[in-house]
Enzyme design. Structure first.
Site, PDB file in Angstrom:
ATOM      1  N   ASP A  18      -7.441   6.021   2.289  1.00  0.00           N
ATOM      2  CA  ASP A  18      -8.415   5.385   1.403  1.00  0.00           C
ATOM      3  C   ASP A  18      -9.089   6.464   0.555  1.00  0.00           C
ATOM      4  O   ASP A  18      -9.658   7.414   1.099  1.00  0.00           O
ATOM      5  CB  ASP A  18      -9.464   4.652   2.242  1.00  0.00           C
ATOM      6  CG  ASP A  18     -10.333   3.716   1.410  1.00  0.00           C
ATOM      7  OD1 ASP A  18     -10.640   4.062   0.252  1.00  0.00           O
ATOM      8  OD2 ASP A  18     -10.705   2.646   1.929  1.00  0.00           O
ATOM      9  N   THR A  27       6.242   5.531   3.106  1.00  0.00           N
ATOM     10  CA  THR A  27       5.368   4.522   3.685  1.00  0.00           C
ATOM     11  C   THR A  27       5.520   3.239   2.873  1.00  0.00           C
ATOM     12  O   THR A  27       6.155   3.226   1.815  1.00  0.00           O
ATOM     13  CB  THR A  27       3.896   4.958   3.640  1.00  0.00           C
ATOM     14  OG1 THR A  27       3.425   4.875   2.286  1.00  0.00           O
ATOM     15  CG2 THR A  27       3.727   6.393   4.151  1.00  0.00           C
TER      16      THR A  27
END
Length: 214
Positions: free
Chosen positions: A118, A191
């Site tokens: 984040d 990912t």
């Protein structure tokens, strides 16, 4: 991004004690007993749905991997990936990164992965970034002298912030790429976020760093 709450996630995780470690604090300094060997341990902080950590565990059976994700409703997806790859060198833990020193002994972790963390773009949230010096202090204690941090992101601002943070912490930058997928780097495992962003044409930024303890 808001995560859909899954009230059944905790019970689902606890159905698989061979993969999900409910009380990681119990194994501080003893993780070799969990894996049944003395192989090096790599952790991913913020494992998300688990595609990266499961892929790494499958590709590198000589290394033990622990995926760490604080949100159980997300970690349960990583559990499904772990069940799918069915390898003995992968475990999952639900913990906040701030509590890692409660779970691992000094120098117990050989390598740390930070993937698409984040970015916390607001200035007042700077200390929440996983590459903030507060977290670097934790990582330094967990890693041995030769231990490394591998960091990937699509967020240029976070990458630039991290480069400065690592440098000001006197870390050695051993690899830096401003466009990973168009570099000569081999062995990259993507990912879920990485696949999505690269498909849209965004560059992926990556660095490797270690603490200068000379």
């Amino acid at each position: 991004m808001r995560v859909k709450h899954k009230p059944w996630a905790k019970d689902r995780l606890e159905e698989f004690p061979a993969i999900y470690i409910k009380n990681p604090e119990d194994f501080k300094g003893q993780w070799h007993e969990v894996f049944g060997n003395d192989n090096p341990i790599h952790i991913e902080i913020g494992s998300g749905k688990g595609q990266f950590i499961s892929g790494m565990a499958k590709a590198n059976p000589e290394i033990n991997y622990i995926g760490i994700e604080m949100i159980e409703s997300v970690l349960v997806s990583a559990l499904d990936k772990a069940i799918e790859v069915d390898v003995p060198n992968l475990r999952l833990v639900a913990r906040d990164a701030k509590l890692l020193e409660d779970c691992f002994e000094k120098g117990e972790i050989a390598q740390i992965y930070l993937n698409f963390s984040d970015p916390w773009p607001k200035k007042r949230h700077t200390k929440r970034r996983l590459t903030n010096p507060t977290f670097l202090t934790i990582y330094e204690r967990l890693l041995p002298k030769a231990g490394e941090i591998h960091f990937k992101t699509d967020n240029r601002s976070l990458f630039e912030y991290s480069l400065v943070a690592f440098s000001e912490y006197n870390m050695l930058l051993t690899f830096v790429s401003l466009d990973l997928h168009n570099s000569d780097y081999e062995g990259n495992i993507k990912t879920e976020y990485e696949e999505k962003f690269s498909a849209k044409g965004f560059p992926i930024y990556r660095l490797e760093a270690k603490f200068d303890r000379n």
